[in-house]
Design a protein around this motif. Structure first.
Motif, PDB file in Angstrom:
ATOM      1  N   LYS A   1      -5.984  34.429   7.184  1.00  0.00           N
ATOM      2  CA  LYS A   1      -6.302  35.845   7.096  1.00  0.00           C
ATOM      3  C   LYS A   1      -6.968  36.081   5.753  1.00  0.00           C
ATOM      4  O   LYS A   1      -6.647  35.422   4.771  1.00  0.00           O
ATOM      5  CB  LYS A   1      -5.039  36.703   7.255  1.00  0.00           C
TER       6      LYS A   1
ATOM      7  N   ASP B   1      -1.951  39.057  15.659  1.00  0.00           N
ATOM      8  CA  ASP B   1      -2.443  40.445  15.676  1.00  0.00           C
ATOM      9  C   ASP B   1      -2.077  41.167  16.964  1.00  0.00           C
ATOM     10  O   ASP B   1      -1.623  42.314  16.951  1.00  0.00           O
ATOM     11  CB  ASP B   1      -3.973  40.479  15.528  1.00  0.00           C
TER      12      ASP B   1
ATOM     13  N   ALA C   1       1.472  42.105  16.957  1.00  0.00           N
ATOM     14  CA  ALA C   1       1.761  43.234  16.059  1.00  0.00           C
ATOM     15  C   ALA C   1       1.352  44.543  16.730  1.00  0.00           C
ATOM     16  O   ALA C   1       2.053  45.554  16.627  1.00  0.00           O
ATOM     17  CB  ALA C   1       1.016  43.045  14.741  1.00  0.00           C
TER      18      ALA C   1
ATOM     19  N   LEU D   1       1.769  46.702  11.296  1.00  0.00           N
ATOM     20  CA  LEU D   1       0.357  46.318  11.445  1.00  0.00           C
ATOM     21  C   LEU D   1      -0.294  45.847  10.148  1.00  0.00           C
ATOM     22  O   LEU D   1      -1.486  45.509  10.137  1.00  0.00           O
ATOM     23  CB  LEU D   1      -0.439  47.516  11.990  1.00  0.00           C
TER      24      LEU D   1
ATOM     25  N   ALA E   1      -1.883  42.537  10.323  1.00  0.00           N
ATOM     26  CA  ALA E   1      -2.869  42.511  11.412  1.00  0.00           C
ATOM     27  C   ALA E   1      -4.187  43.159  10.997  1.00  0.00           C
ATOM     28  O   ALA E   1      -5.229  42.874  11.585  1.00  0.00           O
ATOM     29  CB  ALA E   1      -2.310  43.210  12.654  1.00  0.00           C
TER      30      ALA E   1
ATOM     31  N   ASN F   1      -9.364  37.768  10.480  1.00  0.00           N
ATOM     32  CA  ASN F   1      -9.011  36.363  10.625  1.00  0.00           C
ATOM     33  C   ASN F   1     -10.227  35.480  10.410  1.00  0.00           C
ATOM     34  O   ASN F   1     -11.297  35.765  10.942  1.00  0.00           O
ATOM     35  CB  ASN F   1      -8.477  36.100  12.036  1.00  0.00           C
TER      36      ASN F   1
ATOM     37  N   HIS G   1     -11.648  39.184  14.878  1.00  0.00           N
ATOM     38  CA  HIS G   1     -10.660  40.213  14.544  1.00  0.00           C
ATOM     39  C   HIS G   1     -10.726  41.451  15.435  1.00  0.00           C
ATOM     40  O   HIS G   1     -11.765  42.092  15.525  1.00  0.00           O
ATOM     41  CB  HIS G   1     -10.863  40.655  13.083  1.00  0.00           C
TER      42      HIS G   1
ATOM     43  N   HIS H   1       7.291  40.236  11.252  1.00  0.00           N
ATOM     44  CA  HIS H   1       6.809  39.245  12.238  1.00  0.00           C
ATOM     45  C   HIS H   1       7.170  37.814  11.895  1.00  0.00           C
ATOM     46  O   HIS H   1       7.079  36.936  12.716  1.00  0.00           O
ATOM     47  CB  HIS H   1       5.295  39.346  12.380  1.00  0.00           C
TER      48      HIS H   1
END
Lengths: 551, 551
Positions: free
Chosen positions: A29, A118, A121, A237, A240, A244, A257, B114
């Protein structure tokens, strides 16, 4: 297949080591802090779109990856900024969504499964809001909610038709209040659209807070912030929202992403992913879902309007088989040479080229070449493009990777270079101040070629609700079949004289658009009779096969 | 708080850099390959358990982390092998599950949210199986399933009471077959128990395949393998089977992996996590859910029997407030000195010490010290222990971290050293060949102090089903209140002369145990009137507060 260390891929893009956070093997990330380190630097944005596809699709993602690889082979710092796949289709019909053949994203199996979490999430944030909403229904606090008017739906990243229509809260007083409810697949959640459009954590929190979840017993809208959900959802989030970083099969960088649905949402990868690419790369190759009529229109009228971004030009992906299909050839015979059908199919292509011009953008035609495509057919298409001032490139990215995309890369570079002196300025199909009806009409006439637009009585009632909720100055997100320019999936070619029928209008107050639905839109797919899950094998060395079609 | 780079934490434990895969900031997964690199090396396993807690809990996790930190301060290579928290409680009442005060796991916020996606993977695998089961109900293939006898439930990692009892498949023929269904919180899924008990991917696939999901129209059991689910579930769970490496607040290594419910499952962290710890560390500190009667019994009779592992000794956590509670003091006054209640509470402790001896294990008493605890009360407890040959240590890990756990570390090291010459041999409460009724009776009499055991008519019918499915030689996983030694949560102290009533028996054929339920077990919690989600704040720098109680 030997992949490059992901830190090395990030370094190639110019990212500082501190900004690249490894997230499982070969995935990372990218910290949003990296956005602020490049000043006003802006790469050139290329939008990959397509004509209306045949049911199997035109290979837009494959061509996008191929183009990024071709540009890299020409010495450019190019990055693909694409959507991330959902877990649902992996076990359903379609299989994974990471490109194909020699033009794929890696590590494909990981990207298609959990990736960096992601989708999970987003599912969790969606369902946290649902639990808080129903908890308010149950306790009557912090705000009373009418159990018959809850609008927020639960989400699951799975193709599961049994969850489309359910009754929840059964079993007695301790277990809730019985009410009708529904599950969407995660990509269809408004949380996904919000994540894709958010600029930062603060923007994300504000958008989440605005989501309309239902109505109070006296008919007032209840928003996510009224059930104290926004900050907790942001906590869920936070990671997320970071784009990425992965790599193409040839080791070049790709930012993958967010992946909102292309029908009830805008179908584009994330704003922060695009911005990250533009801050570091020379060229950013991005795509929008479905054909130009749906995906590109929303990319331009929603995502670009929202952000001030604007592409330098368009790559319009076509396949000869789709052109023949639009020229009347039956789907079973589109692989055969059929010059007459091909020529008739050009009318369909012509409409899309007109739409590209309506946005003031230059285009390159990209033929995703199949083995059966003949040189004479390609020549006919090339000549058609020339007449309209559009260059064509044959791309063999599927079979030959970046090597097969060099012609495409050169044509795209020429198109971009020609815009350096005077980059195209944003030009939208409608102004936000226009009425919702006028906005839909502008899209339908200019891009679909409709004669007019009609609204059902129910849709007109929806529009009243949108006005009451203060949403009438939002852009319109069209939900229409992707198989035709019209709202009738069986009409190939260039339909004329039709009236587009809007059956329903929904407000996505957090994402910041209203959705105009022109047909039954299924937001929770089902598994087929023979689910793809059956093909999946985990080998002794941990390698997984069967996630992608034809593997 | 400044954390150590996770690679450095792994190196301290002796893990090869290649085996430590960073997974988000300050988290890593450890390759299962690392297990094979240490030959027969085996560290010493310490089981942390507790007396039956007061409703707020006794701080077992905090004491486990403190002990690991104390051992590390004594120059030992010690690792905590603990359960990973579920997302549900974070937004409900309890808040996060990463220890407390100066004895916590870090990065706490990430672990509580997470983490590395294990819970999400388990949810997905659970729901993939559910979708495949209902797809078989729908299409009647690959195997016909009676829609009224589907046993597999969906999962969500959320406290959501509205999902306890639902009807799914509504809306007409295209959308399924209407039927009653239910959701469990993810930690209660059999997939979680299976992951926690699996030795490797192959074992995982075999166990998943054995799960009984329902019955065919002619009454035959249908298993997950019959709907082609096992391999696809393994694909989803592949990464989740790798143990997670994080650090204590003092930078020592911690393996935090899997978190099955302590009632309908066995409540222990993963087998692979424990094995990884034993292969690399001198001491592995692990805990089992709830009190010794529930958690430790299942740890020993299920997890240890399954693996051949056996602890060197037990740390029994007590608080003075819980002892006073068991001695009859009302919950509101347990913080006040009350020598008489304390002395009466020793009877409760005595029963647990008898149980430890029944398993042939030595023990150290660990007092999780609260500020109000007086020296004279501690002396009374110390004297009580001495009479029974058990050393006591006062632990101030919550307020002072590893420094506050040195006495505990020293007592534990002395206990372990005394076993070096002749480590305790496995000793179980029952033999697998005994009948299910006899197994339950053995547990109830030896550990709970019951006079006898009774089965309801319904439970006897369940036992017939277990026999038919070939499960009668499996160990028994008891589901009982954790607030009392008996099956009545209101009975504190040392209840005698009671008959334990088994109301239901379920088969977890994949996990490899039968569950004997002695009361209503809620497998999907609800949110309270004031959900913890409300307290959560995401600050401008991305820092999250409000995930843990009192933060």
């Amino acid at each position: 297949m030997k992949l490059r260390p992901i830190a090395e891929v990030g370094a190639e893009l110019g990212l500082a080591p501190d900004d690249v956070h490894p997230w499982g093997t070969n995935r990372a990330k990218v910290s949003l802090d990296a956005l602020g380190k490049q000043g006003d630097r802006q790469g050139r944005l290329v939008l990959v779109s397509a004509i209306n596809p045949t049911p199997p699709g035109e290979g837009k993602t494959t061509m996008s990856v191929a183009l990024a690889m071709g540009l890299r082979r020409r010495g450019r710092k190019a990055v693909a900024a694409l959507r991330e796949p959902s877990l649902g289709p992996v076990f359903g019909v379609k299989g994974g969504g990471t490109g194909g053949g020699q033009s794929s994203l890696e590590p494909a199996a990981d990207i298609n499964l959990h990736f960096t979490g992601d989708l999970h999430a987003i599912t969790s944030a969606n369902n946290l809001l649902a639990a808080l909403v129903d908890n308010a229904v149950y306790y009557g606090q912090p705000v009373a909610i009418d159990s018959t008017r809850v609008r927020w739906r639960r989400a699951m990243d799975m193709n599961d038709r049994f969850l489309r229509n359910v009754i929840i809260g059964l079993g007695g007083k301790a277990h809730g209040v019985p009410r009708e409810a529904a599950f969407d697949i995660t990509a269809a959640s408004e949380v996904m659209a919000i994540l894709a459009l958010s600029e930062n954590l603060k923007d994300l929190e504000e958008r989440l807070g605005r989501v309309v979840v239902g109505h109070s017993p006296d008919g007032k809208p209840v928003r996510a912030r009224d059930v104290d959900a926004a900050a907790a959802m942001v906590a869920v989030l936070k990671d997320a929202l970071m784009p990425n970083l992965v790599q193409t099969r040839e080791g070049g960088p790709a930012l993958v992403h967010a992946g909102p649905f292309g029908n009830i949402a805008h179908g584009c990868s994330s704003v922060v992913g695009t911005r990250m690419g533009l801050a570091y790369a020379d060229e950013v190759v991005t795509e929008a879902g479905f054909g130009f009529d749906l995906g590109a229109e929303k990319f331009l009228d929603i995502k670009c309007r929202n952000t001030g971004l604007w592409p330098r030009g368009v790559v319009l992906v076509v396949t000869l088989r789709a052109l023949k299909y639009h020229g009347g050839a039956p789907l079973a015979r589109v692989a055969e040479p059929d010059s007459a059908a091909l020529a008739r199919g050009f009318a369909h292509l012509e409409k899309h080229l007109e739409s590209v011009r309506a946005f003031g953008l230059p285009a390159v035609l990209c033929v995703n070449r199949f083995p059966q495509d003949t040189e004479s057919e390609l020549d006919e298409l090339r000549a058609f493009g020339k007449e309209r001032g559009v260059e064509m490139a044959v791309c063999e990215g599927f079979t030959r990777g970046g090597e097969g995309a060099l012609e495409l890369a050169d044509r795209v570079l020429a198109m971009l270079d020609a815009t350096d002196a005077a980059p195209p300025a944003p030009r939208f199909l409608y102004e936000l101040k226009q009425s919702p009806e006028e906005k839909v009409r502008a899209i339908a006439r200019t891009v679909y070629g409709a004669e007019d637009v009609a609204f059902t009585a129910s849709a007109r009632k929806d529009l009243e609700m949108v006005r009451e909720l203060g949403g009438s100055e939002l852009p319109v997100c069209m939900a229409k079949t992707h198989l035709s320019l019209s709202d009738d999936a069986t009409k190939q070619g260039r339909p004329r004289g039709f009236t587009l029928m809007v059956r329903e209008v929904r407000l996505s107050a957090g994402a910041g658009f209203m959705v105009a639905l022109t047909g039954d839109i299924l937001t929770m797919p089902g598994l087929p009779r023979e689910p793809a899950a059956k093909r999946i094998t985990v080998h002794d060395d941990g390698r997984i096969t069967g996630l992608m079609q034809g593997e």
